[in-house]
Design an enzyme around this catalytic site. Structure first.
Site, short mmCIF file in Angstrom:
data_model
loop_
_atom_site.label_atom_id
_atom_site.label_comp_id
_atom_site.label_asym_id
_atom_site.label_seq_id
_atom_site.Cartn_x
_atom_site.Cartn_y
_atom_site.Cartn_z
N ASP A 102 0.83 -1.19 0.00
CA ASP A 102 0.00 0.00 0.00
C ASP A 102 0.88 1.26 0.00
O ASP A 102 1.84 1.35 0.77
CB ASP A 102 -0.87 -0.03 1.27
CG ASP A 102 -1.95 1.03 1.28
OD1 ASP A 102 -2.83 0.98 0.43
OD2 ASP A 102 -1.89 1.90 2.17
N GLU B 246 14.95 -14.55 0.94
CA GLU B 246 15.30 -15.62 1.89
C GLU B 246 14.47 -16.88 1.61
O GLU B 246 14.85 -17.97 2.00
CB GLU B 246 15.00 -15.19 3.33
CG GLU B 246 15.90 -14.11 3.88
CD GLU B 246 15.35 -13.56 5.19
OE1 GLU B 246 14.41 -14.16 5.77
OE2 GLU B 246 15.87 -12.51 5.63
#
Ligand code: GLC
Length: 585
Positions: free
Chosen positions: A230, A282
Protein backbone atom coordinates in the site's frame (compact mmCIF):
# COMPACT_ATOMS: atom_id res chain seq x y z
CA UNK A 1 16.69 -23.22 2.48
CA UNK A 2 18.61 -19.97 2.84
CA UNK A 3 16.32 -18.43 5.41
CA UNK A 4 18.16 -16.54 8.10
CA UNK A 5 15.64 -17.41 10.77
CA UNK A 6 15.24 -20.97 11.94
CA UNK A 7 11.58 -20.66 12.80
CA UNK A 8 9.68 -23.74 11.64
CA UNK A 9 7.84 -23.40 8.35
CA UNK A 10 4.36 -24.90 8.18
CA UNK A 11 3.94 -27.91 5.92
CA UNK A 12 4.46 -26.80 2.37
CA UNK A 13 1.60 -26.43 -0.02
CA UNK A 14 0.86 -29.10 -2.55
CA UNK A 15 3.05 -29.15 -5.65
CA UNK A 16 2.08 -27.75 -9.07
CA UNK A 17 -1.26 -29.18 -10.00
CA UNK A 18 -3.45 -29.96 -12.93
CA UNK A 19 -5.72 -26.95 -12.58
CA UNK A 20 -2.80 -24.54 -13.01
CA UNK A 21 0.29 -25.92 -14.73
CA UNK A 22 2.28 -22.75 -13.95
CA UNK A 23 1.57 -22.82 -10.22
CA UNK A 24 4.96 -24.14 -9.15
CA UNK A 25 6.97 -21.82 -11.39
CA UNK A 26 8.99 -19.43 -9.17
CA UNK A 27 8.56 -16.84 -11.93
CA UNK A 28 4.76 -17.21 -11.83
CA UNK A 29 4.38 -13.48 -11.14
CA UNK A 30 5.81 -12.50 -14.53
CA UNK A 31 2.63 -13.67 -16.26
CA UNK A 32 0.10 -13.92 -13.47
CA UNK A 33 -3.53 -12.94 -13.61
CA UNK A 34 -4.28 -11.72 -10.10
CA UNK A 35 -7.82 -11.43 -8.77
CA UNK A 36 -8.39 -8.77 -6.11
CA UNK A 37 -10.67 -9.67 -3.23
CA UNK A 38 -12.00 -6.87 -1.06
CA UNK A 39 -12.87 -9.10 1.91
CA UNK A 40 -15.66 -6.95 3.30
CA UNK A 41 -17.60 -7.31 0.08
CA UNK A 42 -16.70 -10.68 -1.42
CA UNK A 43 -18.68 -13.41 0.34
CA UNK A 44 -20.35 -13.52 3.75
CA UNK A 45 -20.10 -17.09 5.08
CA UNK A 46 -21.27 -16.24 8.60
CA UNK A 47 -24.20 -14.16 7.33
CA UNK A 48 -23.56 -11.01 9.37
CA UNK A 49 -23.69 -8.61 6.41
CA UNK A 50 -19.90 -8.38 6.04
CA UNK A 51 -17.68 -10.65 3.97
CA UNK A 52 -15.16 -12.93 5.70
CA UNK A 53 -12.23 -15.25 5.16
CA UNK A 54 -14.36 -18.39 5.19
CA UNK A 55 -16.46 -16.77 2.48
CA UNK A 56 -13.36 -16.33 0.34
CA UNK A 57 -12.34 -19.94 0.91
CA UNK A 58 -15.77 -21.18 -0.11
CA UNK A 59 -15.51 -19.27 -3.38
CA UNK A 60 -12.03 -20.50 -4.28
CA UNK A 61 -13.37 -23.15 -6.67
CA UNK A 62 -15.13 -20.31 -8.52
CA UNK A 63 -11.79 -18.48 -8.84
CA UNK A 64 -10.04 -21.67 -9.95
CA UNK A 65 -12.70 -22.16 -12.61
CA UNK A 66 -12.33 -18.53 -13.67
CA UNK A 67 -8.68 -19.37 -14.26
CA UNK A 68 -6.75 -16.87 -12.17
CA UNK A 69 -3.19 -17.54 -10.99
CA UNK A 70 -3.34 -15.62 -7.74
CA UNK A 71 -5.68 -13.87 -5.40
CA UNK A 72 -4.79 -10.60 -3.67
CA UNK A 73 -6.73 -10.03 -0.48
CA UNK A 74 -7.13 -6.40 0.63
CA UNK A 75 -6.42 -5.90 4.37
CA UNK A 76 -7.93 -8.55 6.59
CA UNK A 77 -6.26 -7.44 9.82
CA UNK A 78 -7.86 -6.26 13.05
CA UNK A 79 -9.00 -2.72 12.32
CA UNK A 80 -11.71 -0.25 13.26
CA UNK A 81 -12.39 -0.18 9.48
CA UNK A 82 -12.32 3.61 9.36
CA UNK A 83 -10.60 3.32 5.97
CA UNK A 84 -11.97 -0.08 5.05
CA UNK A 85 -9.12 -1.94 6.80
CA UNK A 86 -6.26 0.22 5.49
CA UNK A 87 -6.10 1.28 9.12
CA UNK A 88 -4.35 -1.71 10.70
CA UNK A 89 -4.44 -2.25 14.47
CA UNK A 90 -2.46 -5.52 14.44
CA UNK A 91 -0.37 -6.68 11.46
CA UNK A 92 -0.14 -10.28 12.61
CA UNK A 93 -3.73 -11.31 13.13
CA UNK A 94 -7.08 -11.50 11.37
CA UNK A 95 -9.93 -9.15 12.17
CA UNK A 96 -12.59 -10.90 14.25
CA UNK A 97 -15.03 -9.39 11.75
CA UNK A 98 -13.37 -11.47 9.04
CA UNK A 99 -12.46 -14.61 10.99
CA UNK A 100 -9.41 -16.12 12.66
CA UNK A 101 -5.81 -16.99 11.87
CA UNK A 102 -6.95 -20.60 11.54
CA UNK A 103 -9.39 -19.46 8.83
CA UNK A 104 -6.51 -17.69 7.07
CA UNK A 105 -4.34 -20.83 7.23
CA UNK A 106 -7.17 -22.91 5.81
CA UNK A 107 -7.70 -20.36 3.05
CA UNK A 108 -4.01 -20.33 2.08
CA UNK A 109 -3.83 -24.13 2.05
CA UNK A 110 -7.00 -24.49 -0.02
CA UNK A 111 -5.88 -21.81 -2.49
CA UNK A 112 -2.60 -23.64 -3.01
CA UNK A 113 -4.43 -26.91 -3.44
CA UNK A 114 -6.38 -25.31 -6.26
CA UNK A 115 -3.26 -23.88 -7.89
CA UNK A 116 -3.83 -20.30 -6.74
CA UNK A 117 -1.09 -18.16 -5.18
CA UNK A 118 -1.98 -15.81 -2.32
CA UNK A 119 -1.01 -12.15 -2.04
CA UNK A 120 -2.02 -10.06 0.96
CA UNK A 121 -1.88 -6.34 1.63
CA UNK A 122 0.98 -4.71 3.50
CA UNK A 123 0.14 -1.25 4.86
CA UNK A 124 3.52 0.17 5.92
CA UNK A 125 3.03 3.93 5.72
CA UNK A 126 0.59 4.16 8.61
CA UNK A 127 -1.20 2.11 11.23
CA UNK A 128 -4.60 2.56 12.81
CA UNK A 129 -4.83 4.89 15.76
CA UNK A 130 -5.98 1.77 17.62
CA UNK A 131 -2.55 0.14 17.14
CA UNK A 132 -1.09 -0.47 20.64
CA UNK A 133 2.08 1.43 19.71
CA UNK A 134 0.08 4.53 18.78
CA UNK A 135 -1.93 4.28 21.96
CA UNK A 136 1.35 4.00 23.89
CA UNK A 137 2.71 7.00 22.00
CA UNK A 138 -0.31 9.10 22.94
CA UNK A 139 0.11 8.12 26.58
CA UNK A 140 3.85 8.89 26.58
CA UNK A 141 5.64 12.23 26.84
CA UNK A 142 6.99 14.27 23.91
CA UNK A 143 10.46 13.02 22.98
CA UNK A 144 9.83 9.55 24.43
CA UNK A 145 10.81 6.39 22.53
CA UNK A 146 7.09 5.61 22.18
CA UNK A 147 6.49 8.88 20.30
CA UNK A 148 9.55 8.29 18.11
CA UNK A 149 7.73 5.44 16.39
CA UNK A 150 5.32 7.89 14.77
CA UNK A 151 5.74 11.45 13.53
CA UNK A 152 4.90 13.77 16.39
CA UNK A 153 5.90 17.41 16.34
CA UNK A 154 5.30 20.63 18.22
CA UNK A 155 3.01 23.04 16.44
CA UNK A 156 3.99 26.36 15.01
CA UNK A 157 2.67 29.68 16.28
CA UNK A 158 2.98 31.18 19.72
CA UNK A 159 1.29 28.31 21.56
CA UNK A 160 1.83 25.58 19.00
CA UNK A 161 -1.68 26.19 17.74
CA UNK A 162 -0.66 25.91 14.07
CA UNK A 163 0.20 22.56 12.45
CA UNK A 164 3.94 21.85 12.03
CA UNK A 165 3.74 22.33 8.27
CA UNK A 166 1.17 22.85 5.51
CA UNK A 167 0.85 19.26 4.29
CA UNK A 168 -2.66 18.23 3.28
CA UNK A 169 -4.27 14.82 3.73
CA UNK A 170 -4.95 12.78 0.60
CA UNK A 171 -8.55 12.60 1.79
CA UNK A 172 -8.91 16.37 2.33
CA UNK A 173 -8.15 18.68 5.25
CA UNK A 174 -4.77 18.96 6.89
CA UNK A 175 -2.37 16.06 7.37
CA UNK A 176 -1.93 16.85 11.08
CA UNK A 177 -4.08 16.34 14.15
CA UNK A 178 -3.34 17.87 17.52
CA UNK A 179 -3.24 15.68 20.61
CA UNK A 180 -4.49 16.50 24.08
CA UNK A 181 -2.19 16.17 27.09
CA UNK A 182 -3.27 14.10 30.12
CA UNK A 183 -4.08 17.36 31.96
CA UNK A 184 -6.44 18.41 29.18
CA UNK A 185 -4.16 21.06 27.63
CA UNK A 186 -3.43 20.92 23.89
CA UNK A 187 -0.34 18.88 23.07
CA UNK A 188 1.83 17.94 20.10
CA UNK A 189 0.57 17.20 16.61
CA UNK A 190 0.88 13.88 14.72
CA UNK A 191 1.16 13.36 10.97
CA UNK A 192 -1.33 11.40 8.87
CA UNK A 193 -1.10 11.57 5.09
CA UNK A 194 -4.54 9.94 5.00
CA UNK A 195 -7.30 9.93 7.65
CA UNK A 196 -6.67 11.11 11.21
CA UNK A 197 -7.25 7.49 12.21
CA UNK A 198 -4.13 6.51 10.19
CA UNK A 199 -1.02 7.95 11.89
CA UNK A 200 2.16 7.74 9.78
CA UNK A 201 4.97 5.51 11.01
CA UNK A 202 8.39 7.09 11.51
CA UNK A 203 10.53 5.07 9.10
CA UNK A 204 13.62 7.01 10.18
CA UNK A 205 13.39 4.94 13.38
CA UNK A 206 15.09 1.52 12.86
CA UNK A 207 12.59 -0.08 15.22
CA UNK A 208 9.90 0.37 12.57
CA UNK A 209 11.90 -1.29 9.81
CA UNK A 210 12.67 -4.21 12.13
CA UNK A 211 9.04 -4.56 13.11
CA UNK A 212 7.97 -4.78 9.46
CA UNK A 213 10.65 -7.41 8.73
CA UNK A 214 8.94 -9.51 11.39
CA UNK A 215 5.55 -8.90 9.80
CA UNK A 216 6.83 -10.06 6.41
CA UNK A 217 8.32 -13.22 7.89
CA UNK A 218 5.22 -13.91 9.95
CA UNK A 219 3.11 -14.16 6.79
CA UNK A 220 5.73 -15.71 4.50
CA UNK A 221 6.13 -18.39 7.16
CA UNK A 222 2.39 -19.03 6.97
CA UNK A 223 2.77 -19.67 3.26
CA UNK A 224 1.66 -16.48 1.57
CA UNK A 225 3.24 -15.83 -1.81
CA UNK A 226 3.48 -12.07 -1.80
CA UNK A 227 2.44 -8.65 -0.62
CA UNK A 228 0.69 -5.82 -2.36
CA UNK A 229 2.42 -2.78 -0.86
CA UNK A 230 0.00 0.00 0.00
CA UNK A 231 1.26 3.50 -0.90
CA UNK A 232 4.67 2.06 -1.71
CA UNK A 233 5.95 5.54 -2.61
CA UNK A 234 5.49 7.09 0.83
CA UNK A 235 7.11 6.07 4.14
CA UNK A 236 10.34 8.08 3.76
CA UNK A 237 9.96 11.77 4.58
CA UNK A 238 12.32 14.70 4.17
CA UNK A 239 13.96 15.46 7.54
CA UNK A 240 12.65 18.74 8.93
CA UNK A 241 9.29 18.17 7.21
CA UNK A 242 9.35 21.27 4.98
CA UNK A 243 6.19 22.85 3.58
CA UNK A 244 4.85 21.61 0.26
CA UNK A 245 2.19 22.41 -2.30
CA UNK A 246 -1.47 21.59 -1.83
CA UNK A 247 -3.59 20.97 -4.92
CA UNK A 248 -5.40 24.32 -5.22
CA UNK A 249 -8.27 22.80 -7.23
CA UNK A 250 -9.23 20.20 -4.66
CA UNK A 251 -7.52 21.09 -1.41
CA UNK A 252 -6.28 17.50 -1.32
CA UNK A 253 -2.70 16.54 -0.65
CA UNK A 254 -0.39 16.12 -3.60
CA UNK A 255 0.29 12.55 -4.65
CA UNK A 256 3.42 10.70 -5.61
CA UNK A 257 3.38 12.02 -9.16
CA UNK A 258 5.25 15.14 -8.12
CA UNK A 259 8.99 15.12 -8.45
CA UNK A 260 10.80 16.42 -5.38
CA UNK A 261 7.91 16.18 -2.91
CA UNK A 262 9.13 15.84 0.68
CA UNK A 263 6.88 12.86 1.41
CA UNK A 264 6.60 10.95 -1.89
CA UNK A 265 9.24 8.99 -3.76
CA UNK A 266 11.92 10.26 -1.41
CA UNK A 267 15.59 9.20 -1.85
CA UNK A 268 15.42 7.30 1.46
CA UNK A 269 12.73 5.01 0.04
CA UNK A 270 14.81 2.57 -2.09
CA UNK A 271 16.71 1.14 0.90
CA UNK A 272 13.39 0.20 2.49
CA UNK A 273 12.31 -1.68 -0.62
CA UNK A 274 15.70 -3.38 -0.90
CA UNK A 275 15.44 -4.57 2.65
CA UNK A 276 12.06 -6.17 1.96
CA UNK A 277 13.35 -7.73 -1.22
CA UNK A 278 16.10 -9.38 0.78
CA UNK A 279 13.52 -10.84 3.15
CA UNK A 280 11.46 -12.23 0.25
CA UNK A 281 14.61 -13.67 -1.31
CA UNK A 282 15.30 -15.62 1.89
CA UNK A 283 12.39 -17.82 0.78
CA UNK A 284 13.71 -18.56 -2.70
CA UNK A 285 14.51 -22.15 -1.75
CA UNK A 286 11.31 -22.81 0.16
CA UNK A 287 8.84 -25.30 -1.27
CA UNK A 288 7.03 -22.95 -3.63
CA UNK A 289 9.64 -20.19 -3.90
CA UNK A 290 8.59 -17.10 -5.82
CA UNK A 291 7.65 -14.72 -2.97
CA UNK A 292 6.96 -11.30 -4.39
CA UNK A 293 5.86 -7.68 -3.93
CA UNK A 294 3.61 -5.52 -6.06
CA UNK A 295 3.85 -1.78 -5.52
CA UNK A 296 0.94 0.60 -5.32
CA UNK A 297 2.50 3.86 -6.54
CA UNK A 298 0.73 6.53 -8.56
CA UNK A 299 3.98 7.75 -10.12
CA UNK A 300 4.75 9.48 -13.40
CA UNK A 301 6.61 9.59 -15.66
CA UNK A 302 7.13 5.89 -16.23
CA UNK A 303 10.90 6.22 -15.97
CA UNK A 304 10.45 7.04 -12.29
CA UNK A 305 7.96 4.26 -11.74
CA UNK A 306 10.15 1.51 -13.15
CA UNK A 307 12.88 2.45 -10.68
CA UNK A 308 10.62 0.65 -8.17
CA UNK A 309 10.95 -2.64 -10.04
CA UNK A 310 14.67 -2.80 -10.57
CA UNK A 311 15.99 -6.29 -9.78
CA UNK A 312 16.94 -5.41 -6.20
CA UNK A 313 13.68 -3.64 -5.34
CA UNK A 314 10.03 -4.70 -5.73
CA UNK A 315 9.00 -7.27 -8.34
CA UNK A 316 6.07 -5.59 -10.04
CA UNK A 317 4.00 -2.45 -9.83
CA UNK A 318 0.45 -1.58 -10.78
CA UNK A 319 0.15 0.22 -14.08
CA UNK A 320 -2.20 3.00 -13.05
CA UNK A 321 -1.77 4.88 -16.30
CA UNK A 322 -3.48 1.93 -17.99
CA UNK A 323 -6.26 2.14 -15.43
CA UNK A 324 -6.69 5.90 -15.67
CA UNK A 325 -6.37 6.10 -19.47
CA UNK A 326 -9.40 7.15 -21.45
CA UNK A 327 -11.01 4.69 -23.85
CA UNK A 328 -9.37 5.82 -27.08
CA UNK A 329 -6.88 4.18 -29.43
CA UNK A 330 -4.44 7.07 -29.17
CA UNK A 331 -4.30 7.14 -25.39
CA UNK A 332 -4.26 3.36 -24.93
CA UNK A 333 -1.56 3.07 -27.59
CA UNK A 334 0.50 5.77 -25.89
CA UNK A 335 0.31 3.94 -22.56
CA UNK A 336 1.27 0.60 -24.12
CA UNK A 337 4.07 2.15 -26.15
CA UNK A 338 5.73 3.65 -23.08
CA UNK A 339 4.97 0.86 -20.61
CA UNK A 340 6.52 -2.09 -22.41
CA UNK A 341 9.99 -0.71 -23.21
CA UNK A 342 10.27 1.04 -19.85
CA UNK A 343 9.70 -2.25 -18.03
CA UNK A 344 11.99 -4.12 -20.39
CA UNK A 345 14.74 -1.65 -19.58
CA UNK A 346 14.81 -2.89 -15.98
CA UNK A 347 13.90 -6.51 -16.67
CA UNK A 348 10.52 -6.38 -14.94
CA UNK A 349 7.17 -7.49 -16.33
CA UNK A 350 4.55 -4.85 -17.05
CA UNK A 351 1.12 -5.14 -15.44
CA UNK A 352 -2.30 -4.12 -16.74
CA UNK A 353 -5.13 -2.90 -14.56
CA UNK A 354 -8.71 -1.76 -15.24
CA UNK A 355 -9.98 -1.14 -11.74
CA UNK A 356 -9.64 -1.65 -8.01
CA UNK A 357 -11.34 -0.71 -4.73
CA UNK A 358 -10.30 2.96 -5.14
CA UNK A 359 -11.61 3.62 -8.63
CA UNK A 360 -14.94 3.99 -10.41
CA UNK A 361 -15.89 0.60 -11.87
CA UNK A 362 -14.79 0.24 -15.46
CA UNK A 363 -18.23 -0.56 -16.92
CA UNK A 364 -19.51 2.77 -15.58
CA UNK A 365 -16.40 4.82 -16.37
CA UNK A 366 -16.31 3.73 -19.99
CA UNK A 367 -19.97 4.71 -20.35
CA UNK A 368 -19.32 8.33 -19.33
CA UNK A 369 -18.71 11.27 -21.68
CA UNK A 370 -15.22 11.45 -20.12
CA UNK A 371 -13.61 8.03 -19.65
CA UNK A 372 -10.23 8.98 -18.20
CA UNK A 373 -7.02 10.79 -19.04
CA UNK A 374 -5.72 11.25 -22.59
CA UNK A 375 -2.12 10.07 -22.39
CA UNK A 376 -1.51 10.91 -26.03
CA UNK A 377 -1.97 14.63 -25.43
CA UNK A 378 1.29 16.55 -25.83
CA UNK A 379 3.13 16.85 -22.54
CA UNK A 380 0.65 14.58 -20.76
CA UNK A 381 2.72 12.74 -18.22
CA UNK A 382 0.62 12.79 -15.11
CA UNK A 383 -2.86 11.44 -14.63
CA UNK A 384 -5.06 12.66 -11.83
CA UNK A 385 -5.69 10.45 -8.86
CA UNK A 386 -8.66 8.16 -8.27
CA UNK A 387 -10.50 10.48 -5.91
CA UNK A 388 -10.25 13.45 -8.22
CA UNK A 389 -11.27 11.43 -11.27
CA UNK A 390 -14.11 9.81 -9.37
CA UNK A 391 -15.44 13.19 -8.27
CA UNK A 392 -15.24 14.50 -11.83
CA UNK A 393 -17.11 11.51 -13.24
CA UNK A 394 -19.78 11.37 -10.58
CA UNK A 395 -22.00 14.12 -11.95
CA UNK A 396 -21.90 12.83 -15.52
CA UNK A 397 -24.56 10.62 -17.13
CA UNK A 398 -23.72 6.97 -17.83
CA UNK A 399 -24.55 4.88 -20.89
CA UNK A 400 -24.14 1.51 -19.19
CA UNK A 401 -24.73 -0.55 -22.29
CA UNK A 402 -21.88 1.23 -24.03
CA UNK A 403 -19.74 1.01 -20.89
CA UNK A 404 -20.22 -2.77 -20.67
CA UNK A 405 -19.49 -3.25 -24.33
CA UNK A 406 -16.26 -1.32 -23.93
CA UNK A 407 -15.43 -3.16 -20.70
CA UNK A 408 -15.63 -6.43 -22.65
CA UNK A 409 -13.32 -5.04 -25.30
CA UNK A 410 -11.00 -3.68 -22.60
CA UNK A 411 -10.81 -7.07 -20.88
CA UNK A 412 -9.61 -8.72 -24.09
CA UNK A 413 -7.12 -5.90 -24.61
CA UNK A 414 -5.81 -6.11 -21.04
CA UNK A 415 -5.53 -9.89 -20.99
CA UNK A 416 -3.67 -9.99 -24.32
CA UNK A 417 -0.84 -7.68 -23.28
CA UNK A 418 2.52 -9.04 -22.08
CA UNK A 419 3.14 -9.31 -18.34
CA UNK A 420 0.68 -9.59 -15.46
CA UNK A 421 -2.95 -8.53 -15.24
CA UNK A 422 -5.32 -7.63 -12.40
CA UNK A 423 -9.04 -8.28 -12.13
CA UNK A 424 -10.96 -6.44 -9.44
CA UNK A 425 -13.72 -8.58 -7.95
CA UNK A 426 -16.92 -8.18 -9.96
CA UNK A 427 -15.20 -6.99 -13.13
CA UNK A 428 -15.68 -10.50 -14.44
CA UNK A 429 -19.42 -10.01 -13.87
CA UNK A 430 -19.48 -6.61 -15.56
CA UNK A 431 -20.63 -4.92 -12.36
CA UNK A 432 -21.23 -1.19 -12.52
CA UNK A 433 -20.52 1.51 -9.95
CA UNK A 434 -23.33 2.09 -7.47
CA UNK A 435 -23.51 5.85 -7.80
CA UNK A 436 -26.63 6.50 -5.77
CA UNK A 437 -25.75 5.09 -2.34
CA UNK A 438 -27.60 7.16 0.26
CA UNK A 439 -25.30 9.79 1.76
CA UNK A 440 -26.07 8.49 5.24
CA UNK A 441 -24.39 5.19 4.33
CA UNK A 442 -21.18 6.57 2.82
CA UNK A 443 -18.16 5.28 4.75
CA UNK A 444 -15.17 6.56 2.77
CA UNK A 445 -13.35 9.08 5.02
CA UNK A 446 -13.07 11.38 2.02
CA UNK A 447 -16.78 12.17 2.23
CA UNK A 448 -16.41 13.86 5.63
CA UNK A 449 -12.86 15.16 5.14
CA UNK A 450 -13.72 16.87 1.86
CA UNK A 451 -16.65 18.65 3.47
CA UNK A 452 -19.09 16.46 1.50
CA UNK A 453 -17.61 17.56 -1.83
CA UNK A 454 -16.23 14.16 -2.80
CA UNK A 455 -18.42 11.12 -2.18
CA UNK A 456 -15.48 8.76 -2.36
CA UNK A 457 -15.03 5.11 -3.22
CA UNK A 458 -17.93 3.22 -1.64
CA UNK A 459 -19.70 2.81 -5.00
CA UNK A 460 -17.15 0.26 -6.22
CA UNK A 461 -17.15 -1.64 -2.91
CA UNK A 462 -20.75 -2.87 -2.83
CA UNK A 463 -20.96 -6.61 -1.97
CA UNK A 464 -20.94 -9.02 -4.89
CA UNK A 465 -24.10 -10.65 -6.29
CA UNK A 466 -23.63 -14.42 -6.42
CA UNK A 467 -27.06 -15.94 -6.94
CA UNK A 468 -30.81 -15.59 -6.65
CA UNK A 469 -33.19 -12.85 -7.72
CA UNK A 470 -33.18 -10.51 -4.72
CA UNK A 471 -30.58 -8.96 -2.38
CA UNK A 472 -28.36 -10.14 -0.77
CA UNK A 473 -27.98 -12.23 -3.96
CA UNK A 474 -26.23 -15.06 -2.15
CA UNK A 475 -23.61 -12.74 -0.61
CA UNK A 476 -24.84 -14.00 2.76
CA UNK A 477 -27.96 -16.02 3.45
CA UNK A 478 -30.34 -13.25 4.35
CA UNK A 479 -28.48 -10.56 6.32
CA UNK A 480 -28.54 -7.09 4.78
CA UNK A 481 -25.08 -6.40 3.30
CA UNK A 482 -23.07 -3.53 4.81
CA UNK A 483 -23.75 -1.53 1.63
CA UNK A 484 -27.02 -2.15 -0.24
CA UNK A 485 -26.89 -3.91 -3.63
CA UNK A 486 -29.00 -2.49 -6.46
CA UNK A 487 -31.98 -4.60 -7.62
CA UNK A 488 -30.64 -4.45 -11.19
CA UNK A 489 -27.81 -6.79 -10.22
CA UNK A 490 -30.32 -9.68 -10.33
CA UNK A 491 -29.34 -10.10 -13.97
CA UNK A 492 -25.59 -10.03 -13.20
CA UNK A 493 -25.19 -12.73 -10.56
CA UNK A 494 -22.48 -15.32 -11.10
CA UNK A 495 -25.20 -17.98 -11.13
CA UNK A 496 -27.11 -16.22 -13.88
CA UNK A 497 -24.01 -15.71 -16.02
CA UNK A 498 -22.67 -19.22 -15.56
CA UNK A 499 -23.03 -21.13 -18.82
CA UNK A 500 -24.48 -18.16 -20.74
CA UNK A 501 -22.28 -17.90 -23.85
CA UNK A 502 -22.95 -14.15 -24.12
CA UNK A 503 -22.10 -13.28 -20.51
CA UNK A 504 -19.12 -11.33 -19.23
CA UNK A 505 -18.24 -14.27 -16.97
CA UNK A 506 -18.03 -16.61 -19.94
CA UNK A 507 -15.86 -14.10 -21.81
CA UNK A 508 -13.42 -13.87 -18.88
CA UNK A 509 -13.28 -17.66 -18.45
CA UNK A 510 -12.61 -18.17 -22.14
CA UNK A 511 -9.96 -15.45 -22.24
CA UNK A 512 -8.13 -16.78 -19.20
CA UNK A 513 -8.18 -20.31 -20.52
CA UNK A 514 -6.73 -19.24 -23.88
CA UNK A 515 -4.19 -17.01 -22.21
CA UNK A 516 -2.99 -19.91 -20.09
CA UNK A 517 -2.90 -22.43 -22.91
CA UNK A 518 -1.56 -20.40 -25.80
CA UNK A 519 2.22 -20.15 -25.84
CA UNK A 520 2.14 -16.82 -27.70
CA UNK A 521 0.60 -15.15 -24.67
CA UNK A 522 3.20 -16.52 -22.30
CA UNK A 523 6.23 -15.23 -24.12
CA UNK A 524 7.26 -11.61 -24.00
CA UNK A 525 6.92 -11.02 -27.75
CA UNK A 526 4.88 -7.95 -28.58
CA UNK A 527 4.86 -5.84 -31.74
CA UNK A 528 2.47 -3.30 -33.19
CA UNK A 529 0.88 -4.68 -36.36
CA UNK A 530 0.48 -3.03 -39.78
CA UNK A 531 -3.24 -2.53 -39.09
CA UNK A 532 -2.42 -0.30 -36.15
CA UNK A 533 -3.21 3.38 -36.57
CA UNK A 534 -6.04 5.87 -36.19
CA UNK A 535 -8.91 4.32 -34.26
CA UNK A 536 -7.51 0.82 -34.62
CA UNK A 537 -5.10 -0.64 -32.11
CA UNK A 538 -3.47 -3.81 -33.41
CA UNK A 539 -0.57 -5.88 -32.20
CA UNK A 540 0.83 -9.37 -32.42
CA UNK A 541 1.81 -11.71 -29.62
CA UNK A 542 4.37 -14.27 -30.62
CA UNK A 543 4.27 -15.39 -34.24
CA UNK A 544 0.68 -16.52 -34.51
CA UNK A 545 -1.61 -14.33 -32.47
CA UNK A 546 -3.07 -11.01 -33.63
CA UNK A 547 -5.11 -8.74 -31.37
CA UNK A 548 -7.25 -6.00 -32.89
CA UNK A 549 -9.26 -3.37 -31.02
CA UNK A 550 -11.66 -1.10 -32.86
CA UNK A 551 -12.20 2.17 -30.99
CA UNK A 552 -13.83 3.85 -33.99
CA UNK A 553 -17.47 3.98 -35.08
CA UNK A 554 -17.24 1.95 -38.30
CA UNK A 555 -16.63 -1.80 -38.58
CA UNK A 556 -13.20 -2.78 -39.88
CA UNK A 557 -12.00 -5.53 -42.18
CA UNK A 558 -9.85 -8.18 -40.54
CA UNK A 559 -6.99 -10.13 -42.05
CA UNK A 560 -7.48 -13.83 -42.67
CA UNK A 561 -7.27 -15.89 -39.54
CA UNK A 562 -9.21 -18.06 -37.14
CA UNK A 563 -11.21 -16.16 -34.54
CA UNK A 564 -10.03 -17.34 -31.15
CA UNK A 565 -12.22 -15.01 -29.13
CA UNK A 566 -14.16 -11.83 -29.74
CA UNK A 567 -15.82 -9.39 -27.35
CA UNK A 568 -18.87 -9.14 -29.66
CA UNK A 569 -20.08 -11.08 -32.67
CA UNK A 570 -18.30 -10.08 -35.85
CA UNK A 571 -20.54 -8.54 -38.54
CA UNK A 572 -19.91 -10.22 -41.90
CA UNK A 573 -16.40 -10.95 -40.80
CA UNK A 574 -15.76 -7.36 -39.76
CA UNK A 575 -14.98 -6.06 -36.28
CA UNK A 576 -17.64 -3.59 -35.08
CA UNK A 577 -16.95 -0.51 -32.97
CA UNK A 578 -15.80 -0.79 -29.34
CA UNK A 579 -14.75 -4.38 -29.76
CA UNK A 580 -11.66 -6.58 -29.54
CA UNK A 581 -10.84 -9.78 -31.36
CA UNK A 582 -8.09 -12.35 -30.86
CA UNK A 583 -7.09 -14.03 -34.10
CA UNK A 584 -4.86 -17.00 -34.85
CA UNK A 585 -2.92 -15.97 -37.93
C1 GLC B 1 -4.19 2.99 -0.82
C2 GLC B 1 -5.41 2.11 -0.75
C3 GLC B 1 -6.58 2.94 -0.35
C4 GLC B 1 -6.29 3.53 1.02
C5 GLC B 1 -4.98 4.31 1.04
C6 GLC B 1 -4.51 4.57 2.44
O1 GLC B 1 -4.30 3.95 -1.81
O2 GLC B 1 -5.60 1.47 -1.97
O3 GLC B 1 -7.77 2.21 -0.32
O4 GLC B 1 -7.33 4.40 1.38
O5 GLC B 1 -3.95 3.58 0.42
O6 GLC B 1 -4.08 3.40 3.04
Amino acid sequence: MTAMTDSPRPAAAVPPNASNPHFGDPDWWRHAVVYQVYPRSFADADNDGTGDVRGITEKLPYLAELGVDAVWVSPWYPSPLLDGGYDVADYCDISPTFGTLADADAFIARAHELGIRVIIDLVPNHSSWEHPWFQAALAAAPGSPERERYIFSDGRGEDGELPPNNWASMFGGRAWTRTTNPDGTPGQWYLHLFDASQPDWNWANPEIAAMFDDVLRFWFDRGIDGFRVDVADSMAKEPGLPDHTVNPATGLGSNGKEVGAPHWDHPDLPPIHRRWRAVADEYADSELGGRIFVAEAYIDPIERLVEYVRPDRLHTTFNFDALLSEWSAASQRAVIAKTIPAHESVGAPATWVLGNHDNVRVATRYGKPVTGVDFSAPGEAAAGDPLELGAELHGMPTDLELGRRRARAAALLELALPGGAYIYQGEELGLDEVEDLPESLLQDPTWERSGHRIRGRDGCRVPLPWSGGVAPFGFGTDAAPWLPQPARWASLTAEKQDGDPASMLTLYRSALRLRRERGDFRGGDFAFHGLDGGDVLAFTRGSQTLVVVNFGSTPIELPAGEVLLSSVDLVEGRLPSDATVWLAV
